[in-house]
Write a protein that holds these residues in place. Structure first.
Motif, PDB file in Angstrom:
ATOM      1  N   ALA A 199      19.910  11.653  -5.137  1.00 37.59           N
ATOM      2  CA  ALA A 199      19.773  13.021  -4.861  1.00 37.59           C
ATOM      3  C   ALA A 199      18.092  13.469  -5.135  1.00 37.59           C
ATOM      4  O   ALA A 199      17.545  14.291  -4.122  1.00 37.59           O
ATOM      5  N   GLY A 200      17.486  12.627  -5.900  1.00 40.12           N
ATOM      6  CA  GLY A 200      15.982  12.935  -5.954  1.00 40.12           C
ATOM      7  C   GLY A 200      15.247  12.417  -4.873  1.00 40.12           C
ATOM      8  O   GLY A 200      15.611  11.749  -3.914  1.00 40.12           O
ATOM      9  N   GLY A 201      13.680  12.944  -4.833  1.00 40.76           N
ATOM     10  CA  GLY A 201      12.906  12.416  -3.974  1.00 40.76           C
ATOM     11  C   GLY A 201      11.936  11.444  -4.712  1.00 40.76           C
ATOM     12  O   GLY A 201      10.542  11.606  -4.487  1.00 40.76           O
ATOM     13  N   LEU A 202      12.833  10.359  -5.234  1.00 38.20           N
ATOM     14  CA  LEU A 202      11.837   9.726  -6.156  1.00 38.20           C
ATOM     15  C   LEU A 202      11.341   8.288  -5.497  1.00 38.20           C
ATOM     16  O   LEU A 202      11.981   7.625  -4.981  1.00 38.20           O
ATOM     17  N   PRO A 203      10.099   8.013  -5.791  1.00 34.29           N
ATOM     18  CA  PRO A 203       9.660   6.856  -5.268  1.00 34.29           C
ATOM     19  C   PRO A 203      10.218   5.714  -6.065  1.00 34.29           C
ATOM     20  O   PRO A 203      10.652   5.773  -7.207  1.00 34.29           O
ATOM     21  N   ASP A 204      10.222   4.269  -5.724  1.00 40.40           N
ATOM     22  CA  ASP A 204      10.779   3.204  -6.412  1.00 40.40           C
ATOM     23  C   ASP A 204       9.587   2.828  -7.248  1.00 40.40           C
ATOM     24  O   ASP A 204       8.515   2.505  -6.778  1.00 40.40           O
ATOM     25  N   PRO A 205       9.963   2.805  -8.595  1.00 40.08           N
ATOM     26  CA  PRO A 205       8.826   2.532  -9.659  1.00 40.08           C
ATOM     27  C   PRO A 205       8.342   1.013  -9.427  1.00 40.08           C
ATOM     28  O   PRO A 205       7.296   0.523  -9.995  1.00 40.08           O
ATOM     29  N   LYS A 206       9.248   0.175  -8.716  1.00 40.36           N
ATOM     30  CA  LYS A 206       8.809  -1.060  -8.700  1.00 40.36           C
ATOM     31  C   LYS A 206       7.570  -1.193  -7.714  1.00 40.36           C
ATOM     32  O   LYS A 206       6.701  -2.382  -7.750  1.00 40.36           O
ATOM     33  N   TYR A 207       6.962  -0.348  -6.821  1.00 36.32           N
ATOM     34  CA  TYR A 207       5.810  -0.139  -6.257  1.00 36.32           C
ATOM     35  C   TYR A 207       4.638   0.763  -6.799  1.00 36.32           C
ATOM     36  O   TYR A 207       3.859   0.977  -6.111  1.00 36.32           O
ATOM     37  N   PHE A 208       4.794   1.031  -8.294  1.00 35.29           N
ATOM     38  CA  PHE A 208       3.842   1.476  -8.896  1.00 35.29           C
ATOM     39  C   PHE A 208       2.700   0.532  -9.175  1.00 35.29           C
ATOM     40  O   PHE A 208       3.056  -0.501  -9.330  1.00 35.29           O
ATOM     41  N   PRO A 209       1.649   1.024  -8.740  1.00 33.51           N
ATOM     42  CA  PRO A 209       0.300   0.004  -8.911  1.00 33.51           C
ATOM     43  C   PRO A 209      -0.073   0.008 -10.555  1.00 33.51           C
ATOM     44  O   PRO A 209      -1.067   0.195 -11.004  1.00 33.51           O
ATOM     45  N   LEU A 210       0.871  -0.657 -11.128  1.00 33.02           N
ATOM     46  CA  LEU A 210       0.663  -0.667 -12.621  1.00 33.02           C
ATOM     47  C   LEU A 210      -0.426  -1.840 -12.973  1.00 33.02           C
ATOM     48  O   LEU A 210      -1.043  -1.547 -14.146  1.00 33.02           O
ATOM     49  N   ASP A 211      -0.509  -2.908 -12.358  1.00 31.98           N
ATOM     50  CA  ASP A 211      -1.524  -3.858 -12.639  1.00 31.98           C
ATOM     51  C   ASP A 211      -2.847  -3.286 -12.524  1.00 31.98           C
ATOM     52  O   ASP A 211      -3.792  -3.417 -13.406  1.00 31.98           O
ATOM     53  N   ALA A 212      -3.121  -2.466 -11.604  1.00 34.09           N
ATOM     54  CA  ALA A 212      -4.603  -1.724 -11.272  1.00 34.09           C
ATOM     55  C   ALA A 212      -4.624  -0.597 -12.490  1.00 34.09           C
ATOM     56  O   ALA A 212      -5.897  -0.609 -12.726  1.00 34.09           O
TER      57      ALA A 212
ATOM     58  N   VAL B  69      -4.857  21.201   4.762  1.00 35.74           N
ATOM     59  CA  VAL B  69      -4.088  20.066   4.899  1.00 35.74           C
ATOM     60  C   VAL B  69      -3.970  19.660   3.274  1.00 35.74           C
ATOM     61  O   VAL B  69      -4.794  19.764   2.377  1.00 35.74           O
ATOM     62  N   LEU B  70      -2.601  19.295   2.741  1.00 40.05           N
ATOM     63  CA  LEU B  70      -2.405  19.149   1.600  1.00 40.05           C
ATOM     64  C   LEU B  70      -1.942  17.478   1.578  1.00 40.05           C
ATOM     65  O   LEU B  70      -1.164  17.001   2.177  1.00 40.05           O
ATOM     66  N   SER B  71      -2.679  16.417   0.628  1.00 36.27           N
ATOM     67  CA  SER B  71      -2.225  15.293   0.693  1.00 36.27           C
ATOM     68  C   SER B  71      -1.923  15.097  -0.575  1.00 36.27           C
ATOM     69  O   SER B  71      -2.216  15.887  -1.680  1.00 36.27           O
ATOM     70  N   SER B  72      -0.910  13.824  -1.045  1.00 41.12           N
ATOM     71  CA  SER B  72      -0.308  13.767  -2.322  1.00 41.12           C
ATOM     72  C   SER B  72      -0.440  12.401  -2.424  1.00 41.12           C
ATOM     73  O   SER B  72      -0.279  11.257  -1.502  1.00 41.12           O
ATOM     74  N   PHE B  73      -0.496  11.870  -3.644  1.00 44.49           N
ATOM     75  CA  PHE B  73      -0.508  10.309  -4.055  1.00 44.49           C
ATOM     76  C   PHE B  73       0.682  10.161  -5.007  1.00 44.49           C
ATOM     77  O   PHE B  73       0.988   9.190  -5.446  1.00 44.49           O
ATOM     78  N   SER B  74       1.807  11.253  -4.843  1.00 37.79           N
ATOM     79  CA  SER B  74       3.092  10.997  -5.576  1.00 37.79           C
ATOM     80  C   SER B  74       3.946   9.929  -5.060  1.00 37.79           C
ATOM     81  O   SER B  74       4.719   9.329  -5.650  1.00 37.79           O
ATOM     82  N   LYS B  75       3.879  10.043  -3.538  1.00 44.01           N
ATOM     83  CA  LYS B  75       4.976   9.007  -2.856  1.00 44.01           C
ATOM     84  C   LYS B  75       4.217   7.590  -2.601  1.00 44.01           C
ATOM     85  O   LYS B  75       4.985   6.955  -2.762  1.00 44.01           O
TER      86      LYS B  75
ATOM     87  N   ASN C 256       3.188  -2.845   2.185  1.00 46.58           N
ATOM     88  CA  ASN C 256       4.104  -3.302   1.683  1.00 46.58           C
ATOM     89  C   ASN C 256       5.182  -2.187   1.025  1.00 46.58           C
ATOM     90  O   ASN C 256       6.600  -2.511   1.196  1.00 46.58           O
ATOM     91  N   LEU C 257       4.836  -1.027   0.864  1.00 48.47           N
ATOM     92  CA  LEU C 257       5.731   0.018   0.516  1.00 48.47           C
ATOM     93  C   LEU C 257       6.663   0.526   1.731  1.00 48.47           C
ATOM     94  O   LEU C 257       7.893   0.421   1.627  1.00 48.47           O
ATOM     95  N   CYS C 258       5.822   0.407   2.968  1.00 50.96           N
ATOM     96  CA  CYS C 258       6.568   0.711   4.142  1.00 50.96           C
ATOM     97  C   CYS C 258       7.618  -0.232   4.589  1.00 50.96           C
ATOM     98  O   CYS C 258       8.604   0.091   4.923  1.00 50.96           O
ATOM     99  N   ARG C 259       6.934  -1.479   4.458  1.00 54.47           N
ATOM    100  CA  ARG C 259       8.029  -2.435   4.793  1.00 54.47           C
ATOM    101  C   ARG C 259       9.330  -2.691   3.791  1.00 54.47           C
ATOM    102  O   ARG C 259      10.483  -2.494   4.441  1.00 54.47           O
ATOM    103  N   ASN C 260       9.402  -2.328   2.627  1.00 56.32           N
ATOM    104  CA  ASN C 260      10.222  -2.165   1.613  1.00 56.32           C
ATOM    105  C   ASN C 260      11.078  -0.954   1.823  1.00 56.32           C
ATOM    106  O   ASN C 260      12.317  -0.966   1.886  1.00 56.32           O
ATOM    107  N   TYR C 261      10.527   0.187   2.078  1.00 47.22           N
ATOM    108  CA  TYR C 261      11.415   1.374   2.292  1.00 47.22           C
ATOM    109  C   TYR C 261      12.151   1.182   3.766  1.00 47.22           C
ATOM    110  O   TYR C 261      13.294   1.751   3.657  1.00 47.22           O
TER     111      TYR C 261
END
Ligand SMILES: Cc1ncc(COP(=O)(O)O)c(C=O)c1O
Length: 401
Positions: free
Chosen positions: A31-44, A224-230, A285-290
């Motif tokens: 249902a949601g438009g949620l990105p997969d948290p596995k690909y959040f840049p947590l190390d950086a 133009v609106l860009s986002s870093f949410s996805k 990497n994100l695109c490959r996995n999605y």
């Protein structure tokens, strides 16, 4: 206490309500438009936070009031990354949702008309309702908006803005063709209509040619609106508005009045990730996995649900728009929830009171793991079979359209 009139007309977010119901332990959510948290840049992010913790005196300025436009090192980097053209500038916002709100507050008065493709992004519909602007729905065709309908609306001379999501639309996944992009740009310039191009999914392309922004063909009348949410993390709440200096200047004044500036620590974390991390590799990497997730859901739907509906293949984004042949989408979504699956019925993506004949489900493929997507498609198929069998024997589900 009575709320303001416009707040009363604000549509509730049905998706948020579904997401709440979908928190049950065994519920799978498409249902949601949620990105997969596995690909959040947590190390950086952890490294950047460590930098702040190690030298608070150096980084103390991150906690001071700051410029409305945004954190300068991030802006400098994004000028290049987003290929901001000569005479154009950038303003950092709390996600592209705030970009929509600022553009509407800056350029529309109550009662003004805004055109948008339907079905439409629910968050934009909420902004328009809250601002008291009138929505002119334009039907969406496979390659973009119905140009004839758009031309007619523009020719009335009453439409001031066209809000669009040309790359991997939410909810349909539609990506406009080059011909549609150039024609929409031409129409906007001819009729002096402001184009508000919302592009949060633009970088999530699986294959095919990366097409120019519509705004590239009409940059003098475009925002133009860009986002870093996805592509990074939605919890950072970061987006950027890019527009010509003249268009952006009043938006800066409005942003200052609304919330002074965007959270600087968040902008620092994003800047560190973009500048020091390998953003190009991260997106690849994100695109490959999605893409793999999309293929998995696409194949499972083909296998289990083809007799009940169809969907057009998408080249990117996060959504499949599954059009049902007969069964009522709202009823299907309700039954799915009882069977441990959350999906969104297409009707919620229409302006309140707008009549439509669309009977579809929005299915998100970015969040769940591949095995869960396959299980979700099997659950959906079971519900579709159950409801059609029930109708076939004259049961209590009267959801045939
Ligand atoms: C088309 C569209 N625009 C804007 C947003 C909001 O994005 P942000 O998190 O950048 O505010 C979304 C979120 O799902 C969206 O789908």
């Amino acid at each position: 206490m009575k709320t303001a009139r416009l707040v009363e007309s604000l549509p509730t977010s049905y998706i948020r309500e579904i997401l709440q119901a979908a928190t049950a332990a065994d519920c799978l959510s498409l249902a949601g438009g949620l990105p997969d948290p596995k690909y959040f840049p947590l190390d950086a992010t952890a490294e950047a936070l460590q930098l702040v913790a190690d030298s608070p005196s150096v980084h103390g300025h991150l906690f001071q009031y700051a410029s409305t436009r945004g954190y300068q090192p991030l802006i400098d980097h994004l000028q290049t990354q987003l290929s901001v053209g000569a005479g154009h500038e950038l303003l950092m916002t709390n996600g592209s949702q705030q970009g929509i709100d600022l553009a509407v507050r800056t350029y529309l008065n109550q009662g003004d008309e805004v055109a948008l493709e339907v079905p439409a992004y629910l968050g934009a519909l909420q902004v328009f309702a809250l601002a008291g602007v009138r929505v002119r729905p334009i039907p969406q065709l496979p390659n973009g908006p119905d140009l004839e309908a758009l031309r007619k609306v523009f020719e009335t001379g009453r439409c001031k803005m066209f809000y669009t999501v040309p790359d991997f639309h939410n909810p349909t996944g539609c990506c406009w063709s080059l011909e549609v992009r150039t024609e929409v740009a031409r129409l906007c310039r001819k009729h002096g209509v402001l184009l508000l191009e919302d592009a949060p999914y633009r970088d999530i392309r699986f294959h095919g040619e990366n097409l120019p922004l519509v705004s590239d063909f009409c940059s003098d009348v475009a925002i133009v609106l860009s986002s870093f949410s996805k592509t990074a993390m939605p919890g950072l709440r970061l987006g950027a508005v890019v527009a010509g200096k003249k268009l952006l200047a009043p938006m800066l004044r409005v942003k200052q009045a609304v919330d002074l500036h965007t959270n600087t620590l968040g902008q620092f974390l994003l800047a560190e990730f973009l500048v020091k991390g390998n953003y190009v590799a991260h997106i690849a990497n994100l695109c490959r996995n999605y893409h793999a997730k999309y293929e998995a859901l696409h194949a499972a739907l083909e296998l289990h649900t083809a007799e009940f509906g169809f969907h057009r293949p998408v080249q990117g984004g996060m959504f499949i728009w599954f059009v049902l042949h007969e069964l009522d989408a709202t009823l299907v979504a309700q039954r799915c929830l009882e069977r441990g699956l959350a999906v969104v019925p297409g009707g919620v993506f229409f302006p309140a009171g707008e009549k439509h004949s669309i009977n579809a489900l929005r299915l998100n493929f970015s969040y769940l793991a591949i095995s869960q997507l396959e299980e979700a498609a099997a659950r959906l198929a079971a519900v579709l079979r159950e409801l059609s069998a029930c109708i076939a024997v004259g049961g209590r589900y009267s959801g045939v359209r």
